[in-house]
Design an enzyme around this catalytic site. Structure first.
Site, mmCIF file in Angstrom:
data_model
loop_
_atom_site.group_PDB
_atom_site.id
_atom_site.type_symbol
_atom_site.label_atom_id
_atom_site.label_comp_id
_atom_site.label_asym_id
_atom_site.label_seq_id
_atom_site.Cartn_x
_atom_site.Cartn_y
_atom_site.Cartn_z
ATOM 1 N N HIS A 135 0.835 -1.201 0.000
ATOM 2 C CA HIS A 135 0.000 0.000 0.000
ATOM 3 C C HIS A 135 0.869 1.249 0.000
ATOM 4 O O HIS A 135 1.930 1.282 0.623
ATOM 5 C CB HIS A 135 -0.921 0.010 1.226
ATOM 6 C CG HIS A 135 -2.143 -0.837 1.044
ATOM 7 N ND1 HIS A 135 -3.367 -0.334 0.694
ATOM 8 C CD2 HIS A 135 -2.310 -2.181 1.141
ATOM 9 C CE1 HIS A 135 -4.249 -1.305 0.594
ATOM 10 N NE2 HIS A 135 -3.627 -2.451 0.854
ATOM 11 N N SER A 185 -6.115 3.306 -5.830
ATOM 12 C CA SER A 185 -5.596 4.152 -4.752
ATOM 13 C C SER A 185 -5.729 5.632 -5.095
ATOM 14 O O SER A 185 -6.054 6.459 -4.228
ATOM 15 C CB SER A 185 -4.135 3.806 -4.469
ATOM 16 O OG SER A 185 -4.031 2.550 -3.846
ATOM 17 N N GLU A 192 -9.289 6.668 -4.550
ATOM 18 C CA GLU A 192 -9.643 6.666 -3.138
ATOM 19 C C GLU A 192 -9.051 7.876 -2.414
ATOM 20 O O GLU A 192 -9.727 8.534 -1.619
ATOM 21 C CB GLU A 192 -9.174 5.356 -2.488
ATOM 22 C CG GLU A 192 -9.991 4.147 -2.942
ATOM 23 C CD GLU A 192 -9.246 2.824 -2.782
ATOM 24 O OE1 GLU A 192 -9.816 1.792 -3.158
ATOM 25 O OE2 GLU A 192 -8.085 2.847 -2.305
ATOM 26 N N PHE A 222 0.980 3.575 6.900
ATOM 27 C CA PHE A 222 -0.311 3.761 7.554
ATOM 28 C C PHE A 222 -1.420 3.467 6.542
ATOM 29 O O PHE A 222 -1.441 4.010 5.439
ATOM 30 C CB PHE A 222 -0.430 5.202 8.054
ATOM 31 C CG PHE A 222 -1.759 5.521 8.678
ATOM 32 C CD1 PHE A 222 -2.055 5.083 9.963
ATOM 33 C CD2 PHE A 222 -2.714 6.256 7.984
ATOM 34 C CE1 PHE A 222 -3.278 5.382 10.554
ATOM 35 C CE2 PHE A 222 -3.932 6.553 8.575
ATOM 36 C CZ PHE A 222 -4.220 6.110 9.857
ATOM 37 N N ILE A 223 -2.354 2.602 6.929
ATOM 38 C CA ILE A 223 -3.425 2.184 6.015
ATOM 39 C C ILE A 223 -4.767 2.461 6.660
ATOM 40 O O ILE A 223 -5.004 2.084 7.815
ATOM 41 C CB ILE A 223 -3.313 0.680 5.678
ATOM 42 C CG1 ILE A 223 -1.968 0.392 5.008
ATOM 43 C CG2 ILE A 223 -4.458 0.249 4.761
ATOM 44 C CD1 ILE A 223 -1.671 -1.101 4.874
ATOM 45 N N ALA A 258 -9.136 3.043 5.345
ATOM 46 C CA ALA A 258 -10.112 3.116 4.262
ATOM 47 C C ALA A 258 -10.555 4.561 4.127
ATOM 48 O O ALA A 258 -11.426 5.032 4.872
ATOM 49 C CB ALA A 258 -11.299 2.204 4.553
ATOM 50 N N VAL A 259 -9.938 5.277 3.207
ATOM 51 C CA VAL A 259 -10.192 6.716 3.115
ATOM 52 C C VAL A 259 -11.632 7.025 2.721
ATOM 53 O O VAL A 259 -12.142 8.107 3.036
ATOM 54 C CB VAL A 259 -9.207 7.387 2.129
ATOM 55 C CG1 VAL A 259 -7.787 7.307 2.646
ATOM 56 C CG2 VAL A 259 -9.312 6.764 0.740
#
Length: 478
Positions: A377, A394, A397, A429-430, A432-433
């Site tokens: 990611h 990505s 998002e 850092f991940i 779900a935006v």
């Protein structure tokens, strides 16, 4: 690769609005099974007498012998029970669908004439009222063809609907193969009609409309252990079923109710009164449609014609499957490759269904493999975004949360957090935006950076799964 042909999903949590005529909250459809004269009997060339659905509960076949009591019980249905039902429905002006066994119809010309004069639909109930579970596919096919031929000869037109009842695993497939049926009813799996085109019933066959039938709102339970002992029990059960469906329809989820009847069972005086009470009860409600099955079929074809789903993961080949879903988990096509080998079926042709299959692979992977997915990611608003090197998923998002339009101050803050987070945990850092705003992302960033590694690893994995689900919701039904 394993493919599961049974459909455990159906319409899921969002069944369609059937748009019943007049805005009806429920469609109530009465079926009269006409089997008398088509049951097992040595006079009909069968090996033994009938033993199913009579007053003799627990009866056993008599090999090579006529069962005089059984025959006369069936004869009551033709001689008296049918006419009682005929008077009841015609006086109430309620149309019915007849499931007519072809050989039984051929032995009851007066009854057939009365059915036609009343405008009842006469559907096929097979050639004979026998159990097909142990028949060869070819023998069953031959009987179905003869059923249609004899029905057409006796009734004057071919049947538009079919319910065999005592089926084999091949019955539905053979019905679709036979063709010519506007509807079939050898299922009990829904409260609404649906189009059948799934694997296991012939991919090359055209879609077939199914109008599910019932074994619970059915007078057959007068002849089974722990069934109805009195007409009051039958009426009470039908009333509860109708009341539930009517209320659900009033609240915006209309459905249909089938009521199964047999001349030799409900046609007895002690039971017929309960049916009359139920007919009167249903007719006392305004928002009710009382159709024949062919009417339901025509309505469904008009308002809900067959539409093939754009994507059906369970039917894809390996290459297409991996190409289409290999990027759902960021830069990790191996997840789709492994998921393809699972027991996929119609239940996996939705966002939640396919997500479950992909997530199973991710969850059962080694920690090193899952870490690789996390590292795949990109940073949020990081170097790849600045260089426009994000994957299409990505990029879309991050843009949805405004991360592609940061102020210099915001960009510096993200850069600092990204650097500190990566140094501490060893993966980006991940989050779900799509579930967040720029402000809530920053708040979560600052809170989670204080976590221990084990907790944060689990949190990040959960967010990876959430991102995958949101991606699937954009391309598959939810």
């Amino acid at each position: 690769m394993t493919r599961y042909v049974r459909n455990m999903r159906g319409y899921g949590p969002n069944p369609p609005d059937p748009k019943w005529p007049g805005g009806a909250f429920a469609a109530v459809q009465f079926v009269v099974n006409y089997e008398e004269g088509g049951e097992n009997c040595v006079l009909h060339g069968d090996a033994a007498s009938e033993a199913f659905l009579s007053e003799v509960v627990g009866a056993q076949p008599w090999p090579g012998m006529r069962h005089w009591n059984m025959e006369s019980i069936y004869e009551y249905g033709a001689r008296a029970g049918f006419w009682r039902l005929h008077r009841m429905f015609t006086e109430a002006q309620v149309p019915v669908t007849v499931y007519g066994v072809a050989t039984a119809l051929a032995r009851s010309p007066d009854q057939v004439a009365a059915m036609k004069e009343a405008g009842w639909e006469i559907a096929s109930h097979g050639l004979r009222w026998i159990d097909y579970r142990a028949h060869s596919e070819e023998d069953e096919r031959r009987d179905l063809q003869e059923a249609v031929r004899l029905h057409t000869e006796v009734v004057g037109e071919p049947p538009k609907g079919l319910y065999l009842g005592r089926t084999s695993v091949n019955s539905v497939k053979l019905a679709i193969e036979q063709g010519g049926f506007d509807w079939i009813s050898d299922t009990y799996d829904d409260d609404l009609p649906y189009w059948l085109d799934h694997d296991g019933h012939g991919n090359a066959a055209p879609p077939q409309l199914v109008i599910p039938y019932t074994l619970d709102a059915n007078d057959m339970r007068f002849a089974t252990p722990q069934g109805f002992n009195s007409g009051d029990q039958f009426f009470s059960y039908l009333k509860d079923a109708f009341d539930t469906l009517y209320e659900e329809g009033r609240l915006g989820r209309p459905a249909m109710m089938s009521v199964g009847l047999h001349c030799r069972l409900i046609g007895r005086p002690g039971r017929a009164a309960s049916l009359r009470r139920f007919i009167d009860y249903v007719k006392g409600h305004e928002k009710v449609w009382l159709p024949r099955r062919i009417d339901i079929a025509r309505h469904w074809m008009e308002h809900h014609p067959y539409m093939a789903p754009a994507l059906r993961p369970s039917r894809m080949g390996r290459g297409e499957f991996v190409e289409r879903f290999g990027s759902i988990f960021e830069h990790s096509p191996w997840i789709a490759e492994r998921a393809f080998a699972l027991e996929l079926g119609p239940a996996h042709d939705s966002a939640a269904g396919l997500h479950n299959a992909l997530a199973r692979i991710f969850r059962s992977a080694t920690e090193e493999e899952r870490l690789g997915v996390l590292k795949a990611h990109p940073d949020l608003a990081g170097k790849l975004a600045a260089a426009k090197r994000l994957t299409p998923e990505s990029a879309k998002e991050q843009a949805s949360a405004g991360l592609d339009a940061l102020t210099d101050e915001e960009r510096a803050r993200f850069t600092d957090l990204n650097t500190r987070y990566m140094q501490k945990f060893g993966f980006p850092f991940i989050i779900a935006v799509k579930d967040n705003t720029k402000e809530s992302i920053l708040r979560a960033f600052e809170k989670r950076i204080e976590n221990g590694r084990e907790e944060e690893f689990a949190t990040a994995c959960g967010q990876v799964e959430r991102i995958a689900y949101l991606r699937l919701k954009e391309i598959l039904p939810s």
